[in-house]
Design an enzyme around this catalytic site. Sequence first.
Site, short mmCIF file in Angstrom:
data_model
loop_
_atom_site.label_atom_id
_atom_site.label_comp_id
_atom_site.label_asym_id
_atom_site.label_seq_id
_atom_site.Cartn_x
_atom_site.Cartn_y
_atom_site.Cartn_z
N ASN A 1 -12.09 -21.13 14.36
CA ASN A 1 -13.49 -21.14 13.91
C ASN A 1 -13.92 -19.79 13.34
OD1 ASN A 1 -13.90 -23.80 14.54
ND2 ASN A 1 -14.68 -23.37 16.60
N ASP B 1 -18.03 -21.98 20.94
CA ASP B 1 -16.69 -22.47 20.54
C ASP B 1 -15.96 -21.41 19.72
OD1 ASP B 1 -15.30 -25.42 18.85
OD2 ASP B 1 -14.61 -24.25 20.57
N GLY C 1 -10.11 -33.67 10.48
CA GLY C 1 -10.17 -33.75 11.94
C GLY C 1 -11.05 -34.91 12.33
N ILE D 1 -9.47 -29.19 2.43
CA ILE D 1 -8.98 -27.98 3.12
C ILE D 1 -9.00 -28.15 4.63
CG2 ILE D 1 -9.42 -26.27 1.32
CD1 ILE D 1 -12.13 -25.76 2.50
N GLY D 2 -9.42 -29.32 5.09
CA GLY D 2 -9.43 -29.53 6.54
C GLY D 2 -9.66 -30.98 6.86
N ASP E 1 -18.32 -22.87 12.02
CA ASP E 1 -18.41 -24.07 12.86
C ASP E 1 -19.44 -23.90 13.97
OD1 ASP E 1 -16.07 -26.51 14.16
OD2 ASP E 1 -18.25 -26.36 14.26
N PHE F 1 -13.82 -34.61 13.38
CA PHE F 1 -15.18 -34.26 12.95
C PHE F 1 -15.48 -34.75 11.55
CE2 PHE F 1 -12.34 -30.70 12.03
CZ PHE F 1 -12.49 -30.60 10.66
C1 809 Z 1 -11.04 -26.26 7.74
N1 809 Z 1 -11.69 -25.24 6.95
C2 809 Z 1 -11.06 -24.42 6.06
C3 809 Z 1 -12.00 -23.58 5.46
C4 809 Z 1 -11.68 -22.61 4.40
C5 809 Z 1 -10.99 -21.41 4.95
O1 809 Z 1 -10.40 -20.74 3.86
C6 809 Z 1 -13.26 -23.88 6.01
C7 809 Z 1 -14.57 -23.40 5.86
C8 809 Z 1 -15.60 -23.98 6.61
C9 809 Z 1 -15.37 -25.07 7.50
C10 809 Z 1 -16.45 -25.75 8.24
C11 809 Z 1 -16.40 -25.78 9.64
C12 809 Z 1 -17.40 -26.46 10.37
C13 809 Z 1 -18.48 -27.04 9.71
C14 809 Z 1 -18.53 -27.02 8.32
C15 809 Z 1 -17.51 -26.38 7.60
CL1 809 Z 1 -17.62 -26.41 5.89
C16 809 Z 1 -14.06 -25.54 7.66
C17 809 Z 1 -13.03 -24.94 6.93
C18 809 Z 1 -16.82 -23.25 6.26
O2 809 Z 1 -17.96 -23.42 6.72
N2 809 Z 1 -16.49 -22.30 5.34
C19 809 Z 1 -15.17 -22.34 5.07
O3 809 Z 1 -14.60 -21.59 4.28
#
Ligand code: 809
Length: 285
Positions: free
Chosen positions: A143, A138, A20, A17-18, A174, A22
Amino acid sequence: ENNISRYAQEFHEVCKIGDGEFGSVYKCVNRLDGCTYAIKRSKKPLTGSIEEANAIREVCAHAVLGKHPHVVRYYSAWAENDHMVIQNEFCNGGSLADMVAELKKNGEHFSEKESQDVLVQIAKGLKYIHSQNLVHLDIKPGNIFVCKELRTSTPIQQEEFTRFTEERIYKIGDLGHVTCVEDPQVEEGDCRYLADEVLQEDFSQLPKADVFALGLTIYEIAGGGTPPKNGPEWHEIRKGELPTLPFYSNEFNSLLKSMIDPNPSIRPSAAELLQHTLLSSCSNK
Ligand SMILES: Cn1cc(CCO)c2c3c(c(-c4ccccc4Cl)cc21)C(=O)NC3=O
């Protein structure tokens, strides 16, 4: 360390789902409890590097911030096979950035009422983070994650079908830039939302830098467009110049302007935002 992956053992990976620099984020189902989680897997940072310090900060912040309705919930974190893994609450509605992009496709943006709802919910999350003597650093649409829930509204008369309303809960996610207000180790966030005093290394009022970033975040979802990364427009905004949002009330426009005031002392704190008359109607829900 053993090569058995706890990630593979305990979770079924549904989809990515993401992505980057990171690392990558996956939607996963825990094989034992059957719940869905968002799991970020990243290359284990070099010992002693900035990335390692950020990773430790992120997990500690989640641990300290525990459970709050407007902060993404943390469940676990571990290291394995040269990777860092963090297991968080899965928000099923994407991010605010996804919603803005979707609306932009049809030339639409958030209504004033919807923007007020986001502002109140995220101000509650920020008030909580700041009450723990932490700052996010941030805040931006990418985020802020969305949980969509279907609520059955109590039917007035016995209708043959139940009415559903979709309720959106917004959560700050995040925590990779979180630091404590006392001895801040500031890792600057996205420069489009960065307050000038932080760029000038004045860390005396960091909670107000979060308010600044929230102001530009709301401005963006309200149709103000993505803030500039640099150049004359970037400096205009840091002088407190923000083009008025035509479809929004004067009160809302001046509230946003106060949030991005060049002087951090003038900006309202997260707690003061929740006291604001314009928002008080929806902040004591
Ligand atoms: C790119 N992305 C898409 C999603 C789902 C949105 O429907 C997402 C999530 C997270 C995070 C996330 C951000 C930063 C650190 C750890 C996580 Cl799991 C990133 C996410 C997170 O912590 N929880 C999420 O749903």
